[in-house]
Design an enzyme around this catalytic site. Structure first.
Site, PDB file in Angstrom:
ATOM      1  N   HIS A  79       0.849  -1.192   0.000  1.00  0.00           N
ATOM      2  CA  HIS A  79       0.000   0.000   0.000  1.00  0.00           C
ATOM      3  C   HIS A  79       0.883   1.239   0.000  1.00  0.00           C
ATOM      4  CE1 HIS A  79      -2.940   2.944   1.482  1.00  0.00           C
ATOM      5  NE2 HIS A  79      -3.874   2.098   1.127  1.00  0.00           N
TER       6      HIS A  79
ATOM      7  N   ASP B 299     -11.319   1.135  -1.706  1.00  0.00           N
ATOM      8  CA  ASP B 299     -10.567   2.005  -0.806  1.00  0.00           C
ATOM      9  C   ASP B 299     -11.507   2.690   0.191  1.00  0.00           C
ATOM     10  OD1 ASP B 299      -8.411   3.192   0.414  1.00  0.00           O
ATOM     11  OD2 ASP B 299      -8.101   4.722  -1.114  1.00  0.00           O
TER      12      ASP B 299
END
Lengths: 402, 402
Positions: free
Chosen positions: B242, B363
């Site tokens: 990430h 997300d």
């Protein structure tokens, strides 16, 4: 999303042009054929240029390469001085590569290429033109090699910019059908830069400007450089925003594994610089400024959806920009194919930004010419797209006489 | 060029699935319909989950979202401490946004969203599931929100990683059909990290790992972190790489115009990190390591041609890598659609890396769910591609029970 999109329905044109040419040329490879056939345009050529390019009407594609490097002995010597002095600036790696001041032990295959690279950079005559002829390149749009005059002290930079532009202008006069040229200038002295920019366009009749990204680690959105942007806009001359290695404040992760330059540093530097111009609002101050980005727009076309989604006026990251990133791309930018000979990426960029905003480039002598020629000759494009990208857009954007 | 390419001939499949579903659902919008209809798979659901998802066989697309954030109160409190302490780290901007320690005067619209953002991050039950239901999301693959435990002192990081993974595991047990989970760990203490990684997979039955890029400005190619990579490889568990804001040595140009985070900093950070893993040779040391990249692979698919051309073994920038960048992408990487809902970019990525390497993501709660759902329901994909990207690849890669 961009205002203007082309062929988003997924249709792709078959490469009929290429097949036709193969038929015409009786089975010769397109590369060999174009090297033999020469250009078809009916310009008044200097005698020595005409000899190397016999006419073969309708049979070949005119090609104007738009990110092509040269240097002059005086700049090369000054570059050697910079390289000898050393320091932490990431561009010292490429200076050592080109000017050979210090053996670059990190890349064994780099130094062997160095002498050839420099001699090709220095040629503004026979060596260069014979390579263009061998590959069927009609014209190079020349600019002083990376990092221009931007690593010199201001006075020296101003003087060498002037000298370099004079030599470029001479080369263009000697070979008016083979060379166009982008002027350099010294952002270190913005006042002198503006004077030189005016001289380069109005007196030397150059075709635009090329700047190698940041100067002394400062990007062009900084107000000290606004006179330069104002001059480019006022002169109606495009500014090629060429990458450099990342600035000192961004350099750390690029110091390992040769990541400073063409593998990745250039991509990050150029895209970050272009975004700074958009997000700073500087393009609202100079709305008619025309900027050219290499490397298929440094992947910004791929990012446009996300950039718009996060940075459209009123959204999360938008502070100063009045337009969406995609609207700046449409209004202020053109891109070139330098270093990216990928038909899929080209098609994606045509769909995103339009075939009239894309120009073919080789990046001579840093990239080999033959694969770049093969790319533009064989990529699956319509005849119109191929002509636009191979030469028409360059002629229009850089005001090159046809 | 990638070894495996799909549909490079330019054909694009018509979105027949979407039209069929519209017919079936009698004119309701796909979004509303999927919120009402629920999933079709015949799993044994806990009673409270079944109620919110009535079956409607064959009528809707199962959707597993793969980059979804949560936090726990103890981590939130520790984050507030980090934010209060201040400093120059670029991630402090996002910490202030999420945890609201200091009003962020640079972005007037950020703080108003902060309370909602945090309460949604903290929900591992009704609030979150009702939002999933309203949007027709079957499952979230959860991970501790950016920047994980990576900004804490080592001891605190180790303890909070353990606590966070325990809570995640509890949430998964309470809602086994709605939540999967990626474990966090503390790279600050690689030995403890390895123990926690083993516990997370073997005992807690989590589905993989998520690491928020660099830790204390050091990327995972550094040999101090090799035990972590070895553990992920040995456990056969994917590592979601990430992004964070750029590390201190790269931060300078991202400090202006909100460029630190989702507009650009994340993109540069994640792509640079992934390239470091390729070019350092670390993926030759751990050849079965599986890495997941968000944001459509942080544009690396767009760059593959150039990366191969410059960094294939034996070429200019290749020092340590045994494979081409595109070969690492094929062997070691999967990508998700987080933050990029662009059908053209998705098609490009399918052509470059294959539909079996792409997973849908929202997300949550940083991006709204509805547009992400609309994207995967309406993008022009074949039925097979849509199923692969919406849920099948996630189930296979993260070993989620069907």
């Amino acid at each position: 999303m961009p205002k203007r999109k082309r062929q988003t329905d997924g249709k792709r044109t078959e490469p009929t042009t290429r097949i036709d040419r193969r038929v015409v040329l009786g089975g010769m490879s397109a590369i060999v054929a174009s090297a033999l056939s020469g250009p078809t345009s009916a310009m008044a050529l200097p005698e020595k240029d005409q000899q190397s390019r016999p006419a073969l009407a309708g049979a070949r594609l005119r090609k104007v390469a738009t990110e092509e490097a040269f240097t002059i002995p005086e700049v090369a010597e000054a570059m050697r001085d910079v390289a000898r002095r050393g320091g932490t600036n990431l561009d010292l790696k490429v200076l050592n590569l080109i000017y050979g001041a210090t053996p670059d032990t990190s890349t064994s295959n780099r130094n062997t290429a160095a002498p050839t690279l420099l001699s090709r950079l220095l040629s503004l005559d026979a060596t260069r033109i014979s390579e263009m002829d061998a590959n069927g390149v009609d014209m190079q749009v020349l600019a002083l090699a990376i990092p221009g005059v931007q690593m010199f002290e201001a006075d020296k930079a101003v003087a060498l910019a002037r000298l370099s532009n004079d030599r470029l202008s001479e080369a263009m006069r000697s070979h008016p059908t083979r060379f166009a040229g982008l002027a350099c200038f010294a952002p270190q002295d913005p006042r002198a830069a503006v004077l030189e920019m005016e001289r380069a366009i109005n007196r030397l009749k150059l075709n635009g400007f090329l700047v190698n990204s940041h100067t002394q680690n400062v990007y062009l959105d900084d107000s000290r450089y606004w006179p330069v942007l104002e001059a480019a806009e006022g002169l109606g001359a495009p500014l090629y925003l060429h990458p450099r290695a990342p600035s000192d404040g961004m350099a750390a992760p690029f110091r390992d594994y040769n990541m400073d330059g063409s593998i990745w540093g250039y991509a990050v530097d150029a895209s970050t610089h272009a975004l700074r111009l958009m997000l700073s609002g500087v393009l609202d101050r100079f709305p008619r400024l025309r900027i050219v980005l290499g490397q298929m727009g440094a992947a910004l076309p791929f990012w446009l959806w996300r950039l718009d989604s996060v940075a459209a006026p009123g959204s999360r990251a938008a502070l100063r920009n009045k337009l969406k990133p995609s609207e700046y791309i449409q209004r202020n930018f053109a891109i070139t194919t330098s270093g990216v000979q990928d038909p899929q990426a080209l098609r994606f960029c045509i769909d995103k930004v339009g075939a009239d905003r894309i120009m073919w480039a080789v990046d001579y002598p840093f990239q080999p010419t033959a694969p770049a020629v093969k790319f533009i000759e064989s990529a699956p494009l319509s005849d119109q797209e191929r002509a636009q990208i191979a030469f028409q857009n360059a002629q229009q954007i850089f005001r090159i006489a046809k």
